[in-house]
Design an enzyme around this catalytic site. Structure first.
Site, PDB file in Angstrom:
ATOM      1  N   ALA A 392      11.077   7.053   3.974  1.00  0.00           N
ATOM      2  CA  ALA A 392      10.722   5.640   3.984  1.00  0.00           C
ATOM      3  C   ALA A 392       9.355   5.465   3.332  1.00  0.00           C
ATOM      4  O   ALA A 392       8.613   6.424   3.124  1.00  0.00           O
ATOM      5  CB  ALA A 392      10.696   5.096   5.411  1.00  0.00           C
ATOM      6  N   GLU A 394       5.983   2.595   3.617  1.00  0.00           N
ATOM      7  CA  GLU A 394       5.482   1.545   4.495  1.00  0.00           C
ATOM      8  C   GLU A 394       4.868   0.356   3.775  1.00  0.00           C
ATOM      9  O   GLU A 394       3.872  -0.205   4.224  1.00  0.00           O
ATOM     10  CB  GLU A 394       4.440   2.140   5.439  1.00  0.00           C
ATOM     11  CG  GLU A 394       3.124   2.563   4.772  1.00  0.00           C
ATOM     12  CD  GLU A 394       3.106   3.974   4.215  1.00  0.00           C
ATOM     13  OE1 GLU A 394       2.023   4.454   3.856  1.00  0.00           O
ATOM     14  OE2 GLU A 394       4.178   4.598   4.135  1.00  0.00           O
ATOM     15  N   HIS A 427       7.147   5.366  12.872  1.00  0.00           N
ATOM     16  CA  HIS A 427       6.136   5.854  11.932  1.00  0.00           C
ATOM     17  C   HIS A 427       5.753   4.763  10.932  1.00  0.00           C
ATOM     18  O   HIS A 427       4.562   4.480  10.714  1.00  0.00           O
ATOM     19  CB  HIS A 427       6.703   7.082  11.203  1.00  0.00           C
ATOM     20  CG  HIS A 427       5.787   7.715  10.209  1.00  0.00           C
ATOM     21  ND1 HIS A 427       5.168   8.918  10.426  1.00  0.00           N
ATOM     22  CD2 HIS A 427       5.381   7.321   8.974  1.00  0.00           C
ATOM     23  CE1 HIS A 427       4.430   9.245   9.378  1.00  0.00           C
ATOM     24  NE2 HIS A 427       4.549   8.280   8.473  1.00  0.00           N
ATOM     25  N   GLU A 428       6.755   4.150  10.317  1.00  0.00           N
ATOM     26  CA  GLU A 428       6.469   3.166   9.268  1.00  0.00           C
ATOM     27  C   GLU A 428       5.821   1.901   9.825  1.00  0.00           C
ATOM     28  O   GLU A 428       4.967   1.300   9.171  1.00  0.00           O
ATOM     29  CB  GLU A 428       7.752   2.810   8.504  1.00  0.00           C
ATOM     30  CG  GLU A 428       8.464   3.992   7.870  1.00  0.00           C
ATOM     31  CD  GLU A 428       7.546   4.857   7.014  1.00  0.00           C
ATOM     32  OE1 GLU A 428       6.660   4.310   6.331  1.00  0.00           O
ATOM     33  OE2 GLU A 428       7.719   6.094   7.043  1.00  0.00           O
ATOM     34  N   HIS A 431       2.159   2.328  10.231  1.00  0.00           N
ATOM     35  CA  HIS A 431       1.426   2.241   8.963  1.00  0.00           C
ATOM     36  C   HIS A 431       0.993   0.813   8.632  1.00  0.00           C
ATOM     37  O   HIS A 431       0.092   0.629   7.807  1.00  0.00           O
ATOM     38  CB  HIS A 431       2.296   2.760   7.823  1.00  0.00           C
ATOM     39  CG  HIS A 431       2.175   4.235   7.588  1.00  0.00           C
ATOM     40  ND1 HIS A 431       0.969   4.906   7.563  1.00  0.00           N
ATOM     41  CD2 HIS A 431       3.135   5.180   7.337  1.00  0.00           C
ATOM     42  CE1 HIS A 431       1.183   6.185   7.312  1.00  0.00           C
ATOM     43  NE2 HIS A 431       2.481   6.377   7.182  1.00  0.00           N
ATOM     44  N   GLU A 450      -1.512   9.265   7.610  1.00  0.00           N
ATOM     45  CA  GLU A 450      -0.274   9.996   7.909  1.00  0.00           C
ATOM     46  C   GLU A 450      -0.360  10.723   9.246  1.00  0.00           C
ATOM     47  O   GLU A 450       0.633  10.809   9.980  1.00  0.00           O
ATOM     48  CB  GLU A 450       0.047  10.977   6.780  1.00  0.00           C
ATOM     49  CG  GLU A 450       0.339  10.317   5.439  1.00  0.00           C
ATOM     50  CD  GLU A 450       1.501   9.338   5.486  1.00  0.00           C
ATOM     51  OE1 GLU A 450       2.266   9.328   6.474  1.00  0.00           O
ATOM     52  OE2 GLU A 450       1.646   8.558   4.524  1.00  0.00           O
TER      53      GLU A 450
END
Length: 1013
Positions: A392, A394, A427-428, A431, A450
């Site tokens: 992916a 972000e 996770h995304e 971000h 990250e």
């Protein structure tokens, strides 16, 4: 001889001397002689002046011409000008009024476009980008108008461009930086020339006059480009709907690929706002970071023009757009943010995007509460694309996912697949704060975004599903244990590493940045405590929002948070040891052996952990280690205490201890280091695990297993210690220690699976697995309802899956029979009754044990399935065959046809290499096809590194080592650090066979005894 002189000095305006002058001559003859002498000198001086002026002018012209030749050439000597040229003659350039030719010459000689970084003399404030996208022939044309502020006086505008043709360039003076109107003399700026400099992916505009500091200018450029068929920049993809191939185009700009789509200042620190306009065929939808502000249809060609709202200040690599004919589902947060998930119409209709949409809404609320900073945009789109180089990306307000990481079919998706998908989304979304809102100044600190996003994968998932217990459990095996394997190599690198060239940027995106970054953040959060950690993060985000930050900015805010509670710890001083040094320590704890000190003193030493014994000579690295220690015995364990280790060796007082008490370090594995003990303490810990394992926490049970196997592999412990330790596993009821053990055992399996005595090892593993495997049994196949993982028995299901995988992998006959029965039933009934949670295990086991017809059946199902999670495990199952002809066929089909998705080709090669029957095949194929693979995937982050690692990590013979050395010597250019790391791993494999294999098998041949070694 002087009276009749007709030289110019004797005439004035064409007439002779006046009578008055003549009379004076007659009266004073001696004065007349002196006048004639002076006159001659004046004439000579004037003549010399004329001659000097001619020579200087000639020299200036020659130098100007020579600079034109020099400055207009790139490093290879080829001319670098393209597009329309707006130039003046050399004489005019040097003779123009008000120009300082000497200063200009110095600046020209500097040639800032030859530096790898932008010069910083100007910075962008706003981009107005207008694109016309043709999906018929996969081209686009654009115009960009960049408002730039001059920082230092300069005649050069240097920015990035790559792979497109610039048609026209113009520059105008706008006014003062504060928005004042242009002064008199402003308006159009005269351009001397403009040209690309491909060596640094830059474009250069040279002006006649300098731009002035604190003034605003506007750079206008028009350009044409192709929508590429690769996976970076502005690229195209396709999918099939009702037997019709449909196309879409989407961007991937991180880290340095915005320059492939439009001219821009493509470094993170050059943040600006963006206004984007997309023009395209009306059958398509266009998306970008912001909502559509206005839309209109053209009367001429019927195309639609969408103008998107102006973005906040952001880096170029977070700009994004897409042109597709997808449909969507949407929801809205309590604060009014619209969330949409766009995907193929059939995927949306089936509800495959509903799960991700649901958790995204919850996650936006979670992060806003945790960080105490609101989400900044009015909308967030999630776009599921068939082809993408990464899981992916972000992009702010338009996050792009490969379909496998966001679409979920609850009927066929396993719990592990759902967990992986969940963590990618978590996770995304993180971000949007760490990355989009606050961006690292430069790529050396990419871990600042990250590492945080990877850490919050586990924290955010725990918010969604508290019973998964991700941060305290799965983080250990999936992050900490995994990255310590890499970071224990001499080819590792500091988490913050210098980045000079554009070609160096890709190498910082590795597991060291992601996983070590996450592990260090977790360690720091535990040292600080949750409230102070959150306070520091909130201050960091608020102080640097819409801007950039470096690691020192983070350390400063976290230190301030500590001081606010009276804890004077210099976070920067502590963490610089961990971020600016490679690797990590092994901390050895021993009960004090000195007669002068009582037994409640311990000796603690630290040294740099490395897998290769012969490379431990230079042991100068030291860390500030937050070591937690507990003391326990057969029935109880005392509370932990924190000890700071700053020196090579230290002595510390602990609670009461005697010869029957054991020491346990790094409680719950919150620290980023390994722990070793004296052999007597290992013996006591192993006895504890065999008699009452629950006294030791589940995290530490997993940690003891991982540390013991890796300490033995590196030569710090006898080979029998970890094998004796896992002898307690039949009594282990928790998933995490089993998972830690299976990871270590699979590493050994790949080292040993081609040795003559392999059955000694596999039998020992099966002996540990058998009782718990039979007790847990196989799952029943119930209907999936928003994924099986939502129920409380998640840990039980994961343990059951782990035991079945171990049993089938190491040859348990009953496991094999069950897998074959499932496959046979599927083929005969054409109904797949295999529980989703174990389908990958059953498919692989069936393909490896059964005939070619089963392989063909799985191949057919791979092509007919529409569920992305199912397609993934079907493709991996095809690599499990023992038939080398079929494996070779699969390898060739994957690379030379479109039957295998482009991003899945690497997985095929890697999984064939993990198959003992396919290892040499994959290794040979990799070397033969390296040029093709490197050309296709070399520029994409992770892909080449993952391929090289996957194909080489299980090579372990002298012959294979020599083949790798030959390959590196002949073809190693362009692979970055992946090949040196692969070489070190294979050298370690060969070294282990030479030094430890005999000792390892010797232990397995003798009956287990209480003695260690």
């Amino acid at each position: 001889m002087g009276l009749n002189d007709s030289s110019p000095g004797a005439m004035r305006n064409g007439r002779g001397l006046s009578d008055q002058w003549a009379e004076s001559v007659v009266v004073r003859p001696r004065t007349t002689e002196r006048h004639i002498t002076v006159h001659k000198r004046l004439v000579l001086g004037f003549a010399l002046s004329i001659l000097t002026l001619i020579i200087v002018t000639a020299v200036a012209v020659v130098l100007s011409i020579r600079f034109e030749e020099c400055g207009g050439r790139d490093r290879d000597g080829t001319t670098g000008e393209s597009g329309s040229r707006v130039t003046g003659g050399s004489a005019r350039l040097n003779g123009s009024r008000g120009e300082r030719t000497g200063d200009r010459g110095d600046e020209e000689v500097a040639q800032p476009w030859r530096n790898s970084r932008l010069p910083g003399s100007v910075r962008p404030r706003h981009y107005d980008l207008r694109l016309a996208v043709s999906m018929d022939n996969f081209t686009f044309s654009g115009e960009v108008s960049i408002e730039i502020e001059c920082i230092n006086a300069t005649r050069f505008i240097v920015l990035h461009s790559d792979r497109f043709e610039v048609e026209r360039v113009s520059v105008t003076a706008e006014g003062g930086a504060s928005g004042r109107p242009a002064r008199p003399g402003g308006g159009a700026m005269r351009i001397h020339r403009h040209f690309p400099f491909p060596a640094n992916q830059m474009y250069v505009v040279v002006l006649h006059r300098e731009m002035k500091p604190m003034r605003v200018y506007r750079l206008n450029m028009s350009f044409d480009a192709a929508i590429e068929d690769e996976l970076l920049g502005f690229f195209r993809s396709s999918y099939t709907l009702q037997r019709e191939r449909r196309y879409l185009a989407v961007t991937q700009f991180s880290p340095i690929h915005a320059r492939k789509a439009f001219p821009c200042f493509d470094e993170p620190v050059y943040k600006a706002t963006f206004s984007l306009t997309l023009r395209h065929d009306p059958q398509y939808t266009s998306l970008s970071n912001m909502p559509v502000e206005s839309s209109s249809l053209s009367d001429e060609d019927g195309w639609v023009t969408n103008r998107f709202a102006r973005t906040p200040r952001m880096s170029t690599y977070y700009l994004a757009w897409a042109v597709c004919n997808f449909t969507y589902r949407e929801t809205q947060t309590d604060s009014g943010v619209t969330i949409r998930l766009y995907a193929r119409p059939d995927a949306i209709a089936s509800g495959a995007g509903d799960y991700a949409l649901h958790i995204t809404k919850r996650l936006l609320g979670f992060y806003q509460d945790y960080f105490k900073v609101q989400y900044s945009l009015p909308k967030l789109d999630l776009l599921a694309v068939p082809k993408h180089p990464y899981a992916a990306m972000e992009n702010w307000g338009l996050s792009i996912f490969v379909e496998q990481k966001i679409l979920l079919d609850a009927e066929v998706s396993s719990s592990s697949y759902q967990m992986e998908l969940t963590m990618v989304v978590v996770h995304e979304i993180c971000h949007q704060w760490f990355g989009d809102l606050v961006t690292p100044v430069w790529w050396e600190d990419v871990w600042l975004k990250e590492g945080f996003a990877h850490f919050f994968e586990y924290v955010g998932t725990d918010f969604l599903f508290p019973k998964w217990n991700m941060e305290k459990q799965r983080f250990l095996t999936d992050v900490l244990h995994e990255v310590m394997l890499l970071d224990g190599l001499r080819s590792s690198h500091p988490i913050s590493q210098e980045v000079d060239q554009a070609t160096d940027i890709d190498r910082v995106f590795d597991w060291i940045a992601y996983k070590k970054g996450a592990a260090l953040i977790r360690m720091l959060a535990n040292v600080m405590g949750q409230p102070l950690f959150q306070k520091g993060l909130n201050d960091y985000l608020l102080s640097h929002m819409y801007s950039n930050a470096a690691r020192d900015d983070l350390w400063k805010k976290l230190s301030q948070a500590m001081r606010s509670e009276g804890r004077d710890i210099d976070i920067g001083e502590m963490m610089d040891r961990w971020t600016l040094q490679m690797g990590y320590p092994v901390v050895t704890i021993s009960k004090n052996q000195s007669e002068q000190l009582p037994t409640h003193y311990i000796t603690v030493s630290q040294e740099h952990f490395l897998y290769g014994q012969e490379i431990r000579n230079n042991n100068s690295l030291q860390w500030q280690v937050p070591l937690t220690v507990a003391v326990g015995n057969a029935s109880t364990v005392c509370s932990e205490s924190l000890i700071w280790i700053n020196n090579k060796t230290e002595t510390h007082r602990i609670g009461w201890a005697d010869e029957n008490t054991w020491l346990l370090g790094n409680i719950n594995q919150t620290g980023y280091f390994r722990v070793n003990y004296d052999l007597q303490n290992w013996k006591l810990l192993i006895q504890q695990l065999h008699t009452n394992p629950q006294i030791i926490s589940v995290g530490n049970r997993a940690g003891l297993i991982d540390d013991a196997f890796n300490l033995a592999r590196a030569g710090y412990l006898p080979q029998g210690v970890p094998l004796q330790l896992i002898g307690y596993l039949p009594e282990e009821t928790s998933f995490l220690p089993w998972h830690a053990a299976s990871r270590a055992l699979y590493q050994l399996d790949k080292l040993l699976d081609r040795t003559d005595e392999y059955s000694l090892f596999s039998d020992y593993v099966l002996k540990q697995v058998a009782s718990r495997y039979h007790q847990m049994g196989w799952p029943t196949n119930g209907p999936g309802i928003e994924g099986n993982v939502l129920q409380a028995s998640y840990q039980t299901e994961e343990l059951q899956r782990e035991l079945i995988m171990l049993a089938c992998s190491f040859g348990n006959k009953q496991c094999h029979r069950q897998a074959v029965a499932y496959i046979s039933d599927w083929i005969s009934s054409n109904k797949n009754r295999i529980p989703p949670n174990i389908r990958d295990i059953v498919y692989c086991t069936g393909v490896s044990l059964m005939d070619e017809d089963v392989w063909e059946f799985i191949w057919m199902k791979f092509h007919s399935s529409n569920a992305v999670s199912e397609k993934k495990i079907l493709l991996e199952a095809l690599t499990c065959s023992d038939n080398t002809f079929l494996l070779n066929r699969l390898l060739n089909l994957s690379l030379t046809s479109d039957l295998v998705p482009e991003q899945d080709v690497i997985d095929v090669v890697i999984h064939v290499g993990r198959n003992p029957q396919g290892r040499s095949l994959a290794w040979k194929y990799f070397r033969e096809k390296w040029d093709v693979l490197n050309a296709r995937y070399g520029e994409a982050l992770f892909m080449n590194s993952r391929l090289i690692s996957g194909v080489t990590e299980f090579l372990n013979t002298e012959k294979e080592l020599n083949e790798l050395k030959d390959f590196i010597q002949s073809s190693g250019v362009g692979a970055g650090p992946a090949l040196p790391r692969a070489l070190e791993i294979v050298e370690g494999n060969v070294r282990w066979h030479r030094l430890y294999r005999r000792q390892f098998y010797q232990w397995l041949r003798k009956p287990p005894s209480p003695a260690l070694g």
